[in-house]
Motif scaffolding. Structure first.
Motif, PDB file in Angstrom:
ATOM      1  N   ASP A  18      10.060   9.730  34.587  1.00 38.21           N
ATOM      2  CA  ASP A  18      10.466   9.635  35.983  1.00 38.21           C
ATOM      3  C   ASP A  18      11.802  10.333  36.185  1.00 38.21           C
ATOM      4  O   ASP A  18      12.630  10.415  35.278  1.00 38.21           O
ATOM      5  CB  ASP A  18      10.618   8.163  36.385  1.00 38.21           C
ATOM      6  CG  ASP A  18       9.289   7.424  36.359  1.00 38.21           C
ATOM      7  OD1 ASP A  18       8.289   8.040  36.760  1.00 38.21           O
ATOM      8  OD2 ASP A  18       9.274   6.254  35.941  1.00 38.21           O
ATOM      9  N   ALA A  19      12.011  10.817  37.410  1.00 35.76           N
ATOM     10  CA  ALA A  19      13.290  11.432  37.734  1.00 35.76           C
ATOM     11  C   ALA A  19      14.353  10.344  37.913  1.00 35.76           C
ATOM     12  O   ALA A  19      14.065   9.224  38.326  1.00 35.76           O
ATOM     13  CB  ALA A  19      13.162  12.253  39.010  1.00 35.76           C
ATOM     14  N   LEU A  20      15.582  10.683  37.564  1.00 37.41           N
ATOM     15  CA  LEU A  20      16.731   9.810  37.792  1.00 37.41           C
ATOM     16  C   LEU A  20      17.646  10.482  38.807  1.00 37.41           C
ATOM     17  O   LEU A  20      17.898  11.682  38.720  1.00 37.41           O
ATOM     18  CB  LEU A  20      17.512   9.569  36.498  1.00 37.41           C
ATOM     19  CG  LEU A  20      16.971   8.561  35.497  1.00 37.41           C
ATOM     20  CD1 LEU A  20      17.910   8.486  34.301  1.00 37.41           C
ATOM     21  CD2 LEU A  20      16.812   7.194  36.125  1.00 37.41           C
ATOM     22  N   ALA A  21      18.130   9.706  39.759  1.00 41.90           N
ATOM     23  CA  ALA A  21      19.055  10.239  40.762  1.00 41.90           C
ATOM     24  C   ALA A  21      20.460   9.730  40.455  1.00 41.90           C
ATOM     25  O   ALA A  21      20.668   8.530  40.234  1.00 41.90           O
ATOM     26  CB  ALA A  21      18.634   9.820  42.162  1.00 41.90           C
ATOM     27  N   VAL A  22      21.413  10.661  40.451  1.00 43.36           N
ATOM     28  CA  VAL A  22      22.816  10.328  40.230  1.00 43.36           C
ATOM     29  C   VAL A  22      23.595  10.784  41.464  1.00 43.36           C
ATOM     30  O   VAL A  22      23.538  11.959  41.837  1.00 43.36           O
ATOM     31  CB  VAL A  22      23.382  11.006  38.972  1.00 43.36           C
ATOM     32  CG1 VAL A  22      24.850  10.621  38.757  1.00 43.36           C
ATOM     33  CG2 VAL A  22      22.541  10.656  37.745  1.00 43.36           C
ATOM     34  N   LEU A  23      24.308   9.865  42.100  1.00 43.97           N
ATOM     35  CA  LEU A  23      25.112  10.183  43.273  1.00 43.97           C
ATOM     36  C   LEU A  23      26.585  10.121  42.896  1.00 43.97           C
ATOM     37  O   LEU A  23      27.031   9.163  42.269  1.00 43.97           O
ATOM     38  CB  LEU A  23      24.831   9.202  44.411  1.00 43.97           C
ATOM     39  CG  LEU A  23      23.360   8.990  44.809  1.00 43.97           C
ATOM     40  CD1 LEU A  23      23.277   8.033  45.990  1.00 43.97           C
ATOM     41  CD2 LEU A  23      22.688  10.318  45.134  1.00 43.97           C
ATOM     42  N   CYS A  24      27.333  11.147  43.299  1.00 40.94           N
ATOM     43  CA  CYS A  24      28.764  11.195  43.004  1.00 40.94           C
ATOM     44  C   CYS A  24      29.544  11.197  44.313  1.00 40.94           C
ATOM     45  O   CYS A  24      29.288  12.016  45.198  1.00 40.94           O
ATOM     46  CB  CYS A  24      29.115  12.436  42.196  1.00 40.94           C
ATOM     47  SG  CYS A  24      28.319  12.506  40.577  1.00 40.94           S
ATOM     48  N   THR A  25      30.485  10.280  44.436  1.00 40.98           N
ATOM     49  CA  THR A  25      31.268  10.174  45.657  1.00 40.98           C
ATOM     50  C   THR A  25      32.436  11.160  45.631  1.00 40.98           C
ATOM     51  O   THR A  25      32.837  11.659  44.579  1.00 40.98           O
ATOM     52  CB  THR A  25      31.824   8.754  45.841  1.00 40.98           C
ATOM     53  OG1 THR A  25      32.556   8.371  44.673  1.00 40.98           O
ATOM     54  CG2 THR A  25      30.685   7.769  46.060  1.00 40.98           C
ATOM     55  N   LYS A  26      32.961  11.408  46.801  1.00 36.61           N
ATOM     56  CA  LYS A  26      34.102  12.308  46.966  1.00 36.61           C
ATOM     57  C   LYS A  26      35.331  11.713  46.292  1.00 36.61           C
ATOM     58  O   LYS A  26      35.572  10.517  46.350  1.00 36.61           O
ATOM     59  CB  LYS A  26      34.373  12.522  48.462  1.00 36.61           C
ATOM     60  CG  LYS A  26      35.617  13.318  48.802  1.00 36.61           C
ATOM     61  CD  LYS A  26      35.774  13.409  50.310  1.00 36.61           C
ATOM     62  CE  LYS A  26      37.060  14.134  50.716  1.00 36.61           C
ATOM     63  NZ  LYS A  26      38.263  13.338  50.396  1.00 36.61           N
ATOM     64  N   GLU A  27      36.107  12.566  45.660  1.00 41.74           N
ATOM     65  CA  GLU A  27      37.346  12.115  45.034  1.00 41.74           C
ATOM     66  C   GLU A  27      38.357  11.714  46.106  1.00 41.74           C
ATOM     67  O   GLU A  27      38.532  12.411  47.106  1.00 41.74           O
ATOM     68  CB  GLU A  27      37.929  13.227  44.164  1.00 41.74           C
ATOM     69  CG  GLU A  27      39.191  12.840  43.434  1.00 41.74           C
ATOM     70  CD  GLU A  27      39.720  13.951  42.555  1.00 41.74           C
ATOM     71  OE1 GLU A  27      40.757  13.744  41.889  1.00 41.74           O
ATOM     72  OE2 GLU A  27      39.108  15.039  42.540  1.00 41.74           O
ATOM     73  N   CYS A  28      39.014  10.607  45.891  1.00 38.48           N
ATOM     74  CA  CYS A  28      40.059  10.154  46.809  1.00 38.48           C
ATOM     75  C   CYS A  28      41.383  10.799  46.392  1.00 38.48           C
ATOM     76  O   CYS A  28      41.845  10.549  45.271  1.00 38.48           O
ATOM     77  CB  CYS A  28      40.196   8.643  46.781  1.00 38.48           C
ATOM     78  SG  CYS A  28      38.719   7.761  47.334  1.00 38.48           S
ATOM     79  N   PRO A  29      42.000  11.617  47.239  1.00 41.49           N
ATOM     80  CA  PRO A  29      43.240  12.298  46.855  1.00 41.49           C
ATOM     81  C   PRO A  29      44.325  11.311  46.438  1.00 41.49           C
ATOM     82  O   PRO A  29      44.628  10.372  47.172  1.00 41.49           O
ATOM     83  CB  PRO A  29      43.636  13.054  48.136  1.00 41.49           C
ATOM     84  CG  PRO A  29      42.366  13.191  48.919  1.00 41.49           C
ATOM     85  CD  PRO A  29      41.585  11.951  48.601  1.00 41.49           C
ATOM     86  N   TRP A  30      44.868  11.528  45.236  1.00 42.12           N
ATOM     87  CA  TRP A  30      45.929  10.673  44.693  1.00 42.12           C
ATOM     88  C   TRP A  30      45.538   9.191  44.702  1.00 42.12           C
ATOM     89  O   TRP A  30      46.388   8.309  44.813  1.00 42.12           O
ATOM     90  CB  TRP A  30      47.237  10.873  45.472  1.00 42.12           C
ATOM     91  CG  TRP A  30      47.701  12.294  45.436  1.00 42.12           C
ATOM     92  CD1 TRP A  30      48.322  12.926  44.390  1.00 42.12           C
ATOM     93  CD2 TRP A  30      47.545  13.265  46.461  1.00 42.12           C
ATOM     94  NE1 TRP A  30      48.555  14.243  44.715  1.00 42.12           N
ATOM     95  CE2 TRP A  30      48.106  14.473  45.990  1.00 42.12           C
ATOM     96  CE3 TRP A  30      47.015  13.234  47.752  1.00 42.12           C
ATOM     97  CZ2 TRP A  30      48.124  15.631  46.742  1.00 42.12           C
ATOM     98  CZ3 TRP A  30      47.031  14.392  48.503  1.00 42.12           C
ATOM     99  CH2 TRP A  30      47.579  15.569  48.005  1.00 42.12           C
TER     100      TRP A  30
END
Length: 323
Positions: free
Chosen positions: A235-247
């Motif tokens: 099966d496929a796996l989904a990986v979600l990456c959130t936006k980096e929070c500056p500092w």
């Protein structure tokens, strides 16, 4: 290039060097972001670039000399040698022992992540961050391709919507035609001088007021460009990456993927994700509420997003599919 680089045994930050550290006008006029004391000036970047270039040209010169002294003249001979070497490297990688312990800060072994899926799967990634050849080619938004001006600088590609002012809430024409997550350019980080910088942390955005949003990964343009080959045994796996929070300072509207399933709702191929396993600081592997019958061998995978928190916003940098 090295004049006014080192003064009083310190690079760029003592008089009179500091007066020449950011003399970028011309070619750039007006305010240039990021010109602060703790950032290196253009002379430091120039020096590093020339050191790297010297190393690469030295290696190239050695390779040409080796070819010139060789008795073998067939191009296919060298092509085959390189191909075989690459195959040996791949074989070594695939036979290397995998990790057995998941980092404690990411849930430890309770995360129950199959390491072979992370290290050995075919990978598709749709990312908003720049530089990004897929964005320049118009693949991420299935839009027109941009123009390469040289030196990594591109123009006329889809920049997305500006972060300010924000777009009106998305509307879906039908249930089957929901709007895709917004592709957003952070105008506060953009330089007024385009040739000065190409690295930007653009992002995908889903707001509470947008309702349910959906996109296929890969989309039609990405599928055409990257092909349909995939692992049909898993099966496929989904990986979600959130936006980096500056500092480390996140937008007050920020909603994290660790807030599933209350403040954020995610469906992957119709299956609701109830929790995630964390990968590093910002990425999460989706885990469905129950296992889907049969193998998920589709070439494209629909992921739907919704934010339930009032005025909340999900900021994503990338969506990764392990196939």
């Amino acid at each position: 290039g090295v004049a006014y680089y080192r003064c009083k045994n310190e690079a760029e930050n003592q008089e009179p060097c500091i007066d020449h550290k950011f003399n970028t006008n011309p070619p750039c006029e007006g305010d240039v972001k990021g010109q602060v004391k703790w950032h290196p000036g253009w002379k430091a970047h120039l020096l590093n670039g020339r050191v790297f270039a010297y190393f690469l040209t030295t290696v190239l010169e050695e390779a040409v000399e080796e070819l010139a002294q060789s008795e073998e003249t067939s191009v296919m001979f060298y092509h085959t040698e390189l191909w075989n070497s690459e195959r040996e490297d791949l074989k070594t990688f695939l036979e290397t022992d995998l990790p057995t312990d998941w980092p404690k800060e990411n849930g430890g072994n309770a995360a129950k992540i199959d390491f072979s899926r992370l290290y050995r799967s075919k990978v598709f990634c749709s990312s908003a961050i720049l530089p990004n050849e897929a964005r320049y080619a118009g693949l991420v938004t299935d839009n027109k391709a941009g123009t390469h001006l040289g030196g990594g600088l591109h123009t006329d590609f889809d920049l997305g919507v500006p972060s300010k002012p924000e777009p009106n809430p998305a509307t879906a024409s039908t249930v089957d035609k929901m709007a895709a997550p917004w592709l957003v350019q952070d105008v506060e980080l953009r330089q007024d001088c385009p040739s000065l910088e190409i690295d930007y942390k653009d992002y995908f955005m889903v707001r509470q007021k947008d309702g349910l949003m959906s996109r296929k990964y890969p989309n039609d343009a990405e599928l055409l460009a990257f092909g349909k080959k995939r692992n049909k045994t898993a099966d496929a796996l989904a990986v979600l990456c959130t936006k980096e929070c500056p500092w480390g300072r996140c937008d007050p509207r920020h909603v994290g993927l660790d807030e599933l399933p209350t403040n954020v709702t995610v469906y992957a191929n119709g299956m609701r994700a109830m929790k995630t396993s964390k990968l590093g600081d910002r990425c999460h592997v989706l885990k469905a509420s129950k296992k889907k019958k049969g193998k998920d061998t589709a070439a494209q995978h629909e992921i739907r997003f919704a934010v339930g928190k009032r005025e909340g916003t999900l900021f994503l940098s990338s969506v990764i599919i392990l196939i």
